[in-house]
Design an enzyme around this catalytic site. Structure first.
Site, PDB file in Angstrom:
ATOM      1  N   GLN A 131      -8.417  -8.173  -1.722  1.00 57.78           N
ATOM      2  CA  GLN A 131      -6.807  -8.104  -3.330  1.00 57.78           C
ATOM      3  C   GLN A 131      -6.582  -9.120  -3.173  1.00 57.78           C
ATOM      4  O   GLN A 131      -5.341  -9.371  -2.585  1.00 57.78           O
ATOM      5  CB  GLN A 131      -6.471  -6.357  -2.860  1.00 57.78           C
ATOM      6  CG  GLN A 131      -5.587  -6.794  -3.938  1.00 57.78           C
ATOM      7  CD  GLN A 131      -4.980  -5.307  -4.413  1.00 57.78           C
ATOM      8  OE1 GLN A 131      -4.412  -4.879  -2.968  1.00 57.78           O
ATOM      9  NE2 GLN A 131      -4.461  -4.464  -4.697  1.00 57.78           N
ATOM     10  N   GLY A 132      -6.262  -9.903  -4.152  1.00 58.30           N
ATOM     11  CA  GLY A 132      -5.788 -10.885  -4.197  1.00 58.30           C
ATOM     12  C   GLY A 132      -4.142 -10.605  -5.279  1.00 58.30           C
ATOM     13  O   GLY A 132      -4.416 -11.145  -6.339  1.00 58.30           O
ATOM     14  N   TYR A 133      -3.118  -9.942  -5.032  1.00 60.01           N
ATOM     15  CA  TYR A 133      -1.870  -9.446  -5.705  1.00 60.01           C
ATOM     16  C   TYR A 133      -0.834 -10.241  -5.188  1.00 60.01           C
ATOM     17  O   TYR A 133      -0.242 -10.914  -6.271  1.00 60.01           O
ATOM     18  CB  TYR A 133      -2.042  -7.781  -5.870  1.00 60.01           C
ATOM     19  CG  TYR A 133      -2.781  -7.440  -6.379  1.00 60.01           C
ATOM     20  CD1 TYR A 133      -4.082  -7.532  -7.701  1.00 60.01           C
ATOM     21  CD2 TYR A 133      -2.479  -6.070  -7.149  1.00 60.01           C
ATOM     22  CE1 TYR A 133      -4.776  -6.903  -7.813  1.00 60.01           C
ATOM     23  CE2 TYR A 133      -3.117  -4.975  -8.113  1.00 60.01           C
ATOM     24  CZ  TYR A 133      -4.403  -5.790  -8.003  1.00 60.01           C
ATOM     25  OH  TYR A 133      -4.985  -4.502  -9.058  1.00 60.01           O
ATOM     26  N   SER A 134      -0.483 -10.185  -3.951  1.00 59.69           N
ATOM     27  CA  SER A 134       1.036 -10.275  -3.614  1.00 59.69           C
ATOM     28  C   SER A 134       1.079 -11.679  -3.526  1.00 59.69           C
ATOM     29  O   SER A 134       0.341 -11.840  -2.851  1.00 59.69           O
ATOM     30  CB  SER A 134       1.409  -9.552  -2.483  1.00 59.69           C
ATOM     31  OG  SER A 134       1.375  -7.900  -2.357  1.00 59.69           O
ATOM     32  N   SER A 166      -4.968  -8.181   3.255  1.00 58.57           N
ATOM     33  CA  SER A 166      -5.783  -7.420   4.052  1.00 58.57           C
ATOM     34  C   SER A 166      -6.964  -8.111   3.912  1.00 58.57           C
ATOM     35  O   SER A 166      -8.414  -7.885   2.926  1.00 58.57           O
ATOM     36  CB  SER A 166      -6.126  -6.106   3.999  1.00 58.57           C
ATOM     37  OG  SER A 166      -4.386  -5.686   3.662  1.00 58.57           O
ATOM     38  N   GLU A 255      -5.358   2.483  -5.991  1.00 59.60           N
ATOM     39  CA  GLU A 255      -5.252   2.342  -4.286  1.00 59.60           C
ATOM     40  C   GLU A 255      -4.028   2.894  -3.911  1.00 59.60           C
ATOM     41  O   GLU A 255      -4.000   3.553  -3.053  1.00 59.60           O
ATOM     42  CB  GLU A 255      -3.693   0.618  -5.206  1.00 59.60           C
ATOM     43  CG  GLU A 255      -3.652   0.434  -2.945  1.00 59.60           C
ATOM     44  CD  GLU A 255      -3.072  -1.009  -3.234  1.00 59.60           C
ATOM     45  OE1 GLU A 255      -2.697  -1.850  -4.591  1.00 59.60           O
ATOM     46  OE2 GLU A 255      -2.645  -1.222  -1.869  1.00 59.60           O
ATOM     47  N   GLU A 387      10.254   1.941  -2.770  1.00 62.32           N
ATOM     48  CA  GLU A 387      11.379   2.134  -3.475  1.00 62.32           C
ATOM     49  C   GLU A 387      10.437   2.582  -5.151  1.00 62.32           C
ATOM     50  O   GLU A 387      11.235   2.438  -6.191  1.00 62.32           O
ATOM     51  CB  GLU A 387      12.240   0.947  -3.171  1.00 62.32           C
ATOM     52  CG  GLU A 387      13.313   1.424  -2.157  1.00 62.32           C
ATOM     53  CD  GLU A 387      12.650   1.914  -0.787  1.00 62.32           C
ATOM     54  OE1 GLU A 387      11.791   0.803  -0.532  1.00 62.32           O
ATOM     55  OE2 GLU A 387      13.355   2.284  -0.127  1.00 62.32           O
TER      56      GLU A 387
END
Lengths: 403, 379
Positions: A131-134, A166, A255, A387
């Site tokens: 997964q390429g998110y951050s 990951s 997720e 948060e």
């Protein structure tokens, strides 16, 4: 007998007959699961046999439609399958991000051709997804991502960097959020795109954590060309261009649902009952109580909280099956599971005392308690920090006002 | 069995909610508190509840009850917790009815269950003998004499003990303090001259009594359950009590949390709605999560009692432990988030704070139940 009871009887018999003894070891961890993918090698003959039998039955992805490799089970049936599988402590035949995250998003947003290609490959364990998110500048503030995706006619051109990807080093394909419009409001210029990790211009660098090991990587895109389409109606973009945030949000719910359904005090190594484990390590006093009253109380509280948490997963699943979707409540499960997971390994470290606080010649051993304890600090950060989950719960569950 | 309410149970919930909001809201509880009737609750209201089948909610239909089981009782208790309804529901319809239905002889069932279901007779369970719940330390004495026993001793914090028509007394017929063997339950007439009852209203204005008994003669017919083997029965009754009390506390916690989030949405300070402040949002989100955990534990304990009464003890402990903590957190946060108005008598949240404290003390607090869990799990 009702249809569901019949189904339970059938499933129980099928599991008894088809799940090899070796796959019923009760100690299910990230290390001993079957992940699939081009680079995958089965760890044992039993793992291979179990995978192939489940695949033939559609049980690698039981709720997916039969035409895409699933068994087309209803939510109630899938729950029964899961209960019966857990009753014999059997591992899942296959688990990976394709199943838990990309699959549900494709089912909701993909074209038939996208589903036919990608879902089928996921079900068959052929492609491992990451997964390429951050991004370095966009972790919790995900929508501020900057990886640039330009329209070059027959292909997309991608430049930028992802972080915390990951298992990027052992994955075959990546599903990625990229920015296609820098002028639009930040949620409106994002696109959800699929690409082969073997594409020219993609490079990957593992990240070392305080635990000494990790599945995390940095992933770099340097003039990566992604075809507009992998075949007719099989676009590389899922959903609409510039509307990727919708897909991403849907996927994040899955997720969080996945992260939130981990069994927190388990899966960290060792037995499920921390109390029994402590009793063996520390011993009992004359009244049969753990010979450390403060630790005993902390363990009992954690076990009770873990039990209440597991019941909540069960209840919210039952409610979802009865028609009340889980929605933003998945953030509650994600938050609770990550805190409990951390508590579990902290308590194990306390039980082991100085024994667990040692270091081997080659550093902190992979899979050791100390390794898990350190790695678990990340649970309340990855997949959206505690948060961020609190912000979601406040606004989407409780309806509290924005500033 | 899915962990959700059935359609029938949801209908009961709606009916209870409607009735209590109209007939027994918090303002009615305030009236009872301020007018101090000798009973400590409203008899007419209790009759109406009985007419709707609530007094006999767990009593099987053959004995005049409505046969809704413990999930049904929990559904009612939750709504009562939301409204702080004062009634002898817990002492009579939960503790009394459980004791007799689960452990009574046919004769005892005939004599008592219909009287419970009709709302005609009130019952109370006398267990504790000191300030902290500790059923294994029972010393109250029942000495063999003649054809029966002589009861002597003192009991504390007997819910509705001051108005009960019948008392269930846990007494020691043999063994030493601390032995689980040697406990016997006696069902006795509360108005016997050897019984002294001192009304001890609690800080939440609910009813309890200290009871002392001096030389009350009873016979074998007054035994409920087995001679010397009453501890198991006591545990069963306490389990049912813990689960239903947890449901009540869960109702109080959910209600007070709802009131608090409403307040966060409307109250302005520093030129903004206070609910937009992250400091408060995050505490509310944490509490909301804990409330979900609490609801699951409560429903599971009630379902377990209905499915397998004898083996529900540990889920009932889970429910009581979890609810004790969460309901206290909810009421404390409610006061703090309301600011000054939260500590005024005029405002309701303080009533919930007091109620939850007393309910938490009753039948074991979170520490008691985590200790029980640990012991049961072998550590």
């Amino acid at each position: 007998m009702s249809d569901l009871e019949n189904f339970r009887t059938e499933v129980r018999a099928w599991l008894q007959e088809n799940c090899p003894e070796e796959m019923r070891d009760g100690d299910i961890t990230a290390e001993n699961q079957c992940w699939g993918g081009r680079q995958w090698e089965f760890q044992s003959e039993a793992q291979k046999v179990w995978f192939e039998r489940a695949l033939a039955k559609g049980y690698t992805v039981p709720t997916w439609p039969k035409e895409y490799g699933g068994a087309g089970l209803s939510a109630d049936e899938a729950k029964i399958l899961d209960e019966e599988r857990q009753a014999i402590d059997a591992r899942k035949p296959l688990s990976n991000f394709g199943i838990s995250m990309l699959g549900p998003a494709l089912l909701a947003y993909g074209t038939h051709e996208q589903k036919a290609q990608h879902l089928t490959a996921i079900a068959r364990g052929e492609i491992r997804w990451c997964q390429g998110y951050s991004e370095p500048g966009a972790g919790s503030d995900l929508a501020s991502l900057k990886t640039k995706c330009e329209d070059k006619g027959d292909h997309w051109l991608i430049n930028g960097q992802k972080i915390w990807t990951s298992n990027a080093d052992i994955s075959d394909w990546i599903f990625c959020l990229v920015r296609t419009d820098f002028d639009a409001p930040k949620h409106k210029g994002i696109t959800f795109i699929l690409m082969d990790m073997a594409s020219e211009g993609i490079s990957v660098k593992p990240i070392v954590l305080i635990s000494g090991h990790s599945p995390f990587c940095e992933t770099f895109f340097d003039n990566v060309k992604v075809p507009k389409s992998y075949g007719e109606n099989n676009a590389s973009v899922v959903g609409e261009v510039n509307r990727g945030w919708d897909v991403a949000k849907n996927l994040l719910v899955h997720e969080r649902g996945m992260l939130g359904t981990m069994s927190p005090l388990r899966g960290t190594s060792g037995p499920e009952s921390l109390g029994k484990y402590a009793a063996e390590k520390i011993g009992l006093d004359a009244s049969g109580r753990l010979d450390d009253p403060a630790l005993r109380q902390s363990i009992a509280q954690a076990e009770l909280d873990n039990w209440a948490y597991n019941l909540t997963v069960e209840r919210l699943t039952d409610e979802a099956n009865a028609g009340n979707g889980l929605g933003a409540k998945s953030s509650m499960l994600k938050y609770a599971a990550s805190e409990l997971t951390k508590r579990g390994t902290e308590l194990r470290m306390d039980i082991e005392g100085t024994t667990a606080a040692t270091i081997g010649e080659d550093g902190i051993e992979y899979g050791s308690l100390a390794n898990n304890w350190l790695y678990n600090r990340a649970y309340s950060i990855l997949g959206g920090t505690t948060e961020v989950q609190f912000n979601i719960i406040s606004k989407r569950v409780l309806g509290l006002p924005s500033q | 069995m899915p962990l959700i309410l059935s359609e029938e149970q949801e209908m009961l919930q709606d009916a209870a909610n409607g009735f209590l909001a109209e007939k027994a809201p918090v303002s009615a509880f305030r009236k009872v508190r301020d007018n101090k009737p000798a009973d400590g609750f409203c008899r007419e209201l209790w009759s109406e509840m009985a007419e709707m089948g609530w007094a006999g909610i767990i009593v099987e239909e053959e004995h005049g009850g409505s046969g809704f089981g413990y999930v049904g009782a929990g559904v009612l208790a939750e709504q009562m917790g939301r409204n702080l309804t004062a009634s002898p529901f817990f002492s009579t319809s939960v503790l009394g009815a459980t004791a007799i239905q689960q452990y009574g002889t046919e004769k005892q069932k005939e004599e008592n269950l219909a009287a419970i279901s009709s709302g005609e007779k009130l019952y109370a369970l006398a267990v504790d003998e000191g300030p902290r719940h500790n059923p294994s330390r029972i010393a109250f004495s029942a000495k063999p004499s003649g054809n029966g026993f002589t009861l002597s001793g003192a009991k504390t914090f007997v819910a509705d003990g001051h108005v009960a028509d019948k008392l269930i007394i846990a007494a020691r017929t043999s063994g030493e303090q601390g032995d689980p063997q040697g406990i016997t339950l006696f069902l006795v007439d509360a108005n016997a001259p050897e019984i002294t009852r001192e009304y001890t209203p609690m800080v939440d204005s609910r009813n309890a009594a200290n009871i002392s008994i001096d030389g009350l003669e009873v016979t074998g017919d007054d035994i409920l359950g087995e001679l010397d083997g009453g501890y198991g029965a006591l545990e069963g009754i306490l389990s049912a009590g813990r689960a239903v009390l947890s449901a009540e506390m869960s109702g109080s916690a959910q209600q007070v949390f709802g009131v608090t989030t409403d307040y966060l949405k409307e109250r302005e300070q520093f030129g903004q709605k206070i609910g937009s402040f992250q400091g408060l949002q995050h505490r509310a989100a944490h509490l909301a999560t804990e409330i979900e955990m609490m609801k699951s534990a409560v429903l599971k304990s009630l379902k377990d009692l209905d499915a397998d009464f004898d083996n529900a003890g540990m889920t009932c402990s889970l429910a009581k432990a979890k609810t004790g903590q969460v309901a206290q957190l909810a009421t404390k946060e409610a006061i703090q988030m309301h600011g000054g108005i939260g500590v005024t008598d005029e405002y309701d949240v303080g009533l919930y704070f007091k109620r939850v404290h007393v309910a938490q003390q009753m039948f074991g607090d979170a520490g008691f139940h985590s200790d029980r869990w640990a012991k049961n799990s072998g550590f």
